[in-house]
Structure formats: C-alpha cells, structure tokens
Design a protein around this motif. Structure first.
Motif, mmCIF file in Angstrom:
data_model
loop_
_atom_site.group_PDB
_atom_site.id
_atom_site.type_symbol
_atom_site.label_atom_id
_atom_site.label_comp_id
_atom_site.label_asym_id
_atom_site.label_seq_id
_atom_site.Cartn_x
_atom_site.Cartn_y
_atom_site.Cartn_z
ATOM 1 N N ALA A 37 -9.769 -2.224 2.187
ATOM 2 C CA ALA A 37 -10.160 -2.596 0.823
ATOM 3 C C ALA A 37 -11.274 -1.682 0.316
ATOM 4 O O ALA A 37 -11.276 -1.268 -0.855
ATOM 5 N N LEU A 38 -12.222 -1.364 1.195
ATOM 6 C CA LEU A 38 -13.326 -0.467 0.805
ATOM 7 C C LEU A 38 -12.822 0.921 0.422
ATOM 8 O O LEU A 38 -13.323 1.543 -0.524
ATOM 9 N N LYS A 39 -11.829 1.422 1.156
ATOM 10 C CA LYS A 39 -11.266 2.734 0.831
ATOM 11 C C LYS A 39 -10.702 2.740 -0.592
ATOM 12 O O LYS A 39 -10.881 3.685 -1.352
ATOM 13 N N LEU A 40 -10.006 1.659 -0.924
ATOM 14 C CA LEU A 40 -9.425 1.541 -2.259
ATOM 15 C C LEU A 40 -10.509 1.459 -3.331
ATOM 16 O O LEU A 40 -10.409 2.082 -4.389
ATOM 17 N N PHE A 41 -11.542 0.691 -3.046
ATOM 18 C CA PHE A 41 -12.631 0.524 -4.012
ATOM 19 C C PHE A 41 -13.296 1.867 -4.318
ATOM 20 O O PHE A 41 -13.584 2.178 -5.484
ATOM 21 N N ASP A 42 -13.535 2.634 -3.275
ATOM 22 C CA ASP A 42 -14.178 3.936 -3.468
ATOM 23 C C ASP A 42 -13.250 4.933 -4.161
ATOM 24 O O ASP A 42 -13.713 5.927 -4.754
ATOM 25 N N GLU A 56 -12.550 7.843 -8.437
ATOM 26 C CA GLU A 56 -11.956 9.157 -8.174
ATOM 27 C C GLU A 56 -10.677 9.353 -8.970
ATOM 28 O O GLU A 56 -10.302 10.477 -9.316
ATOM 29 N N ARG A 57 -9.981 8.225 -9.255
ATOM 30 C CA ARG A 57 -8.736 8.288 -10.023
ATOM 31 C C ARG A 57 -8.979 8.157 -11.523
ATOM 32 O O ARG A 57 -8.045 8.048 -12.306
ATOM 33 N N GLY A 58 -10.248 8.143 -11.913
ATOM 34 C CA GLY A 58 -10.578 8.081 -13.328
ATOM 35 C C GLY A 58 -10.504 6.689 -13.919
ATOM 36 O O GLY A 58 -10.453 6.528 -15.141
ATOM 37 N N CYS A 59 -10.527 5.675 -13.065
ATOM 38 C CA CYS A 59 -10.482 4.297 -13.548
ATOM 39 C C CYS A 59 -11.895 3.718 -13.614
ATOM 40 O O CYS A 59 -12.764 4.077 -12.809
ATOM 41 N N TYR A 60 -12.102 2.826 -14.546
ATOM 42 C CA TYR A 60 -13.395 2.151 -14.685
ATOM 43 C C TYR A 60 -13.468 0.988 -13.689
ATOM 44 O O TYR A 60 -12.565 0.162 -13.611
ATOM 45 N N GLN A 67 0.830 -1.208 0.000
ATOM 46 C CA GLN A 67 0.000 0.000 0.000
ATOM 47 C C GLN A 67 0.865 1.258 0.000
ATOM 48 O O GLN A 67 0.594 2.216 -0.744
ATOM 49 N N ASP A 68 1.911 1.277 0.830
ATOM 50 C CA ASP A 68 2.799 2.442 0.887
ATOM 51 C C ASP A 68 3.473 2.679 -0.465
ATOM 52 O O ASP A 68 3.607 3.824 -0.920
ATOM 53 N N PHE A 69 3.895 1.580 -1.077
ATOM 54 C CA PHE A 69 4.509 1.692 -2.408
ATOM 55 C C PHE A 69 3.496 2.241 -3.417
ATOM 56 O O PHE A 69 3.816 3.143 -4.208
ATOM 57 N N PHE A 70 2.283 1.708 -3.377
ATOM 58 C CA PHE A 70 1.245 2.122 -4.320
ATOM 59 C C PHE A 70 0.906 3.604 -4.151
ATOM 60 O O PHE A 70 0.730 4.323 -5.148
ATOM 61 N N ASP A 71 0.838 4.059 -2.902
ATOM 62 C CA ASP A 71 0.508 5.467 -2.654
ATOM 63 C C ASP A 71 1.557 6.398 -3.263
ATOM 64 O O ASP A 71 1.236 7.514 -3.685
ATOM 65 N N ARG A 72 2.809 5.938 -3.328
ATOM 66 C CA ARG A 72 3.873 6.751 -3.919
ATOM 67 C C ARG A 72 3.863 6.650 -5.449
ATOM 68 O O ARG A 72 3.962 7.655 -6.148
ATOM 69 N N ILE A 73 3.748 5.442 -5.950
ATOM 70 C CA ILE A 73 3.919 5.217 -7.388
ATOM 71 C C ILE A 73 2.731 5.698 -8.206
ATOM 72 O O ILE A 73 2.881 6.025 -9.393
ATOM 73 N N LYS A 74 1.531 5.777 -7.612
ATOM 74 C CA LYS A 74 0.351 6.174 -8.394
ATOM 75 C C LYS A 74 0.427 7.636 -8.823
ATOM 76 O O LYS A 74 -0.346 8.077 -9.671
ATOM 77 N N LEU A 75 1.378 8.380 -8.248
ATOM 78 C CA LEU A 75 1.595 9.763 -8.670
ATOM 79 C C LEU A 75 2.467 9.815 -9.919
ATOM 80 O O LEU A 75 2.508 10.831 -10.619
ATOM 81 N N GLU A 76 3.169 8.692 -10.182
ATOM 82 C CA GLU A 76 4.073 8.636 -11.338
ATOM 83 C C GLU A 76 3.518 7.770 -12.466
ATOM 84 O O GLU A 76 3.684 8.086 -13.648
ATOM 85 N N VAL A 77 2.879 6.654 -12.087
ATOM 86 C CA VAL A 77 2.299 5.739 -13.068
ATOM 87 C C VAL A 77 0.792 5.683 -12.840
ATOM 88 O O VAL A 77 0.344 5.367 -11.736
ATOM 89 N N ALA A 78 0.022 6.008 -13.867
ATOM 90 C CA ALA A 78 -1.440 5.996 -13.718
ATOM 91 C C ALA A 78 -1.905 4.601 -13.342
ATOM 92 O O ALA A 78 -1.700 3.648 -14.100
ATOM 93 N N PRO A 79 -2.519 4.431 -12.162
ATOM 94 C CA PRO A 79 -2.924 3.093 -11.720
ATOM 95 C C PRO A 79 -4.090 2.555 -12.536
ATOM 96 O O PRO A 79 -4.888 3.316 -13.081
ATOM 97 N N TYR A 114 -5.672 -1.844 -8.264
ATOM 98 C CA TYR A 114 -6.550 -1.706 -7.104
ATOM 99 C C TYR A 114 -7.093 -3.072 -6.668
ATOM 100 O O TYR A 114 -7.193 -3.357 -5.467
ATOM 101 N N SER A 115 -7.431 -3.915 -7.636
ATOM 102 C CA SER A 115 -7.992 -5.232 -7.321
ATOM 103 C C SER A 115 -6.986 -6.093 -6.566
ATOM 104 O O SER A 115 -7.335 -6.801 -5.606
ATOM 105 N N ILE A 116 -5.733 -6.031 -6.985
ATOM 106 C CA ILE A 116 -4.682 -6.811 -6.302
ATOM 107 C C ILE A 116 -4.566 -6.369 -4.853
ATOM 108 O O ILE A 116 -4.504 -7.199 -3.941
ATOM 109 N N LEU A 117 -4.556 -5.060 -4.648
ATOM 110 C CA LEU A 117 -4.436 -4.541 -3.280
ATOM 111 C C LEU A 117 -5.665 -4.868 -2.437
ATOM 112 O O LEU A 117 -5.548 -5.214 -1.257
ATOM 113 N N MET A 118 -6.842 -4.771 -3.033
ATOM 114 C CA MET A 118 -8.074 -5.081 -2.289
ATOM 115 C C MET A 118 -8.074 -6.536 -1.830
ATOM 116 O O MET A 118 -8.436 -6.837 -0.690
ATOM 117 N N ARG A 119 -7.665 -7.436 -2.719
ATOM 118 C CA ARG A 119 -7.594 -8.843 -2.325
ATOM 119 C C ARG A 119 -6.546 -9.049 -1.230
ATOM 120 O O ARG A 119 -6.725 -9.871 -0.324
#
Length: 388
Positions: free
Chosen positions: A99-104, A108-112, A66-78, A83-88
């Motif tokens: 997991a719910l926070k990520l789903f919501d 917001e990040r423009g992903c389908y 999660q910490d890695f994802f929070d940093r990298i999503k500013l550089e690579v569009a997630p 998100y599904s990998i992290l939620m699982r």
C-alpha cells in the motif's frame, strides 16, 4: 449477444459481471470481461477501472487487481481513487508495504494526493500493525493542505481498540471533540465494546449518553455490547434496564438482545421475568426465530421441574412452522426419556408429522429415535449456536 433490438450492453452491466466473477473466485474472468468491453462499443474509463478494482479487492483478489492496474494505467490515466481502492485492498490482507508503494507512486503519476488517499493509506498501515508510520503520515497531512476528517481519526481509534489501548483511544476521541468532529456509530460501538471488555461500565454509559447528545444515535449493537456485560455477570435488573432504555430511545431489540437476556434469566432462575420478556417481544413487533426458541428449550431442559415448559415452547415452535435444530430435538427427547416420559416423545413426534413443514416432518424421526433420522442433521448457523 453484442446488440439486439431489445438489449444493448452498457458499462453498468459489465460492473455486475465484474462482481459476479469476483464472488465466484474467478478474477481472471472478471479481467477478461473488462477487455471485452470494447467489443460492445464501450470505451472503458476510470469508473470502469475502479469498479473492477473494487470488485476484485473486496473478494481479496488483490494481486490480480494490482497486475491488472499495472497494465491498464498505461492506457487509462489512473485517478487517486483507483490508488485508494488498491491501497485499502492491500491493507485488508495485511500488506501495508504494498500500500505504501502505491501511495508514494500517486504524485509520481501526476495525481493529487487527496483526503481519500490519505485515509486509505492510514487505514492500511493501521490494519498492518504499522501504527507509528501511520501517525507519521498523519502529521504530514496539514503541510499538504489537507484537514483530517472524522474518518481519519476513527482509523486511529479502531487501531487503539484493537491494541487494547483505551488511553490512546480516548486521547484521539478528545482531539475529535476539540475539533467538533463526531465519530460515526460504528466507531463509538468499538469503544463501548472495548470498555465493557475491561469492566469500565461507567465510561461505557457516559459514551452512550454522548452519542445521543452529539447526534450519533446508538443502534442495537451499542446496547447489546453493554447488555452482554450485564448478562455475563447475571445482573438481572441492570440488563432489564438496558431493554427499557432501548424502548425510550426507540431502538428495537434484535434476536441477540432477547437471546442474551432470556438465557441469563433462565440460568439464574428468574422465570417470572422470562415470561414478561417473552410477552414483551410481540408487543415490540419481534417474533422469535429458531435460535430464540432453542435458548428457551435448551435452558428449560436443564432446569429442575421445567421440562413441561420446555415442551410447551417446543410445541409452539412446531405450531408456528419453525423447524427446530437437530440438537434441540435430540436434547428434549433424551431429557424426556431420562425422566421416564418416553410416551411424550411419541406425542411430539406425531405432532411434528402433522406439520405442513416438510423439514419438521423429517425431524419427527429424530424425536422418535429413528436411526435413519440421524442423517437429517442440518447445518446450524454459527451465530445462532452462539446464542443457545
């Protein structure tokens, strides 16, 4: 080594490194390896991010992921997959709130929010015990233009099985039938096992028939769940009929199958059947391992007048070069001495010393009662021990 004439680093090599560090419980090193990709002229993309997240989450390093994802999503569009990998991952450690926070956050990040994302959050919520919220999210799927698939429903079936709620389990299964969705073998096996646990054997057999009719070929776990019930209740004929049915359905028994049946047959004194089952193993291409021999030796040692047979199986094991368990050597030795056949322990020990297996040679000390041999006790696999 960044690049030589014979080797050039590529993304796939880094994926192997991610998995290796994660298995070694070195998540920070796995993340550092990701950062090193640019040093090898590799521009990390979504696939690389997903591979690292999956490697970390698989080994329960979800907070690092999660910490890695929070940093990298500013550089690579997630992506929704990330998100599904992290939620699982959060769901696997019981943190469905994360997991719910990520789903919501996905829209917001423009992903389908696709079907994979929904299945991931439903699975995470059910694993975290929040089944009511999972059903609420499930009901909103159609309004989002998403049609639940077989995996979606199987999530609720497994949750119902975990909660010992057979009624809800069949309610979901009936709904799948209406939509012509076929559960996979693993999901069917969950239901069959639960039916056996609550003594609903007729329903278990009907479900086995349904699997075949709907193309979900039963595997050895399907039959072993039913077989375990019959063996626990000493139902010899029904247990043997299960093995016959496995033959008809071209499903090969495994060591658990044979261990359960042999243990039960010895327990009830059906030694005629024991011989037939043992002979049938080789005909089916199954060769007994240490756990199956242990079932025979341990079981026969406890039966009056069967010590000679126990010795015979023990000797066969030695001839086959299969090192026995420490406990098997000790039990047989104590039984022989207790009945006044101490000379037989020396005969067996001599045979063990002549073996080409170093492990068997060392265990000869146990059969002789040598105290030095007490330090030779080796770790016995927990799954094997459960079969003895």
């Amino acid at each position: 080594m960044k690049e030589t004439r014979c080797c050039q680093m590529c993304s796939e090599m880094f994926w192997v490194i991610f998995r290796a560090y994660s298995r070694a419980n070195l998540p920070a090193d796995a993340i550092r390896a990701f950062a090193k990709m640019v040093d090898f002229a590799i521009e990390p993309g979504n696939d690389d991010v997903d591979q690292l997240l999956h490697a970390l989450c698989k080994r329960k390093h979800v907070r690092h992921a999660q910490d890695f994802f929070d940093r990298i999503k500013l550089e690579v569009a997630p992506s929704a997959k990330s998100y599904s990998i992290l939620m699982r991952g959060w769901g696997d450690i019981g943190e469905s709130g994360e997991a719910l926070k990520l789903f919501d956050e996905i829209p917001e990040r423009g992903c389908y929010v696709d079907l994979l994302a929904y299945n991931s959050i439903l699975q995470s919520l059910c694993k975290g015990g929040n089944v009511d919220e999972a059903y609420r999210r499930f009901r909103e799927m159609k309004s989002k233009g998403l049609e639940p698939d077989a995996f979606t429903y199987s999530i609720f079936i497994r949750a119902a099985c975990d909660a010992n709620d057979i009624h809800s389990c069949f309610r979901v299964l009936d709904r799948m039938r209406r939509y012509n969705l076929v559960p996979n073998v693993y999901t069917y096996n969950c239901i069959i096992k639960k039916l056996c646990e609550v003594d609903k054997m007729e329903e278990a057999y009907l479900l086995l028939d349904e699997m075949i009719e709907r193309g979900a070929k039963p595997d050895v776990w399907s039959y072993n769940a039913i077989l375990a019930f019959h063996c626990d209740h000493n139902e010899v004929n029904r247990a043997l009929r299960v093995i016959s049915r496995m033959d008809q359905d071209s499903c090969l028994p495994d060591r658990h199958t044979y261990n359960m049946v042999l243990k039960m047959l010895i327990r009830v004194g059906r030694f005629d059947r024991v011989s037939k089952v043992w002979e049938g193993m080789e005909e089916r291409g199954f060769y007994p391992s240490v756990s199956t021999y242990a079932v025979m030796v341990h079981g026969l040692c406890k039966k009056k007048g069967k010590l000679e047979d126990a010795c015979r199986y023990f000797e066969t094991m030695i001839d086959e070069g299969i090192p026995p368990y420490f406990s098997t050597c000790e039990l047989l030795r104590n039984r022989l001495i207790g009945l006044g056949f101490s000379e037989q322990t020396q005969i067996l020990a001599d045979k063990m010393e002549r073996s080409t297996s170093c492990s068997i040679q060392e265990l000869a000390n146990i059969m002789r009662g040598d105290k030095v041999g007490a330090g030779l006790k080796r770790e016995e696999d927990s799954s094997d021990e459960s079969d003895e």
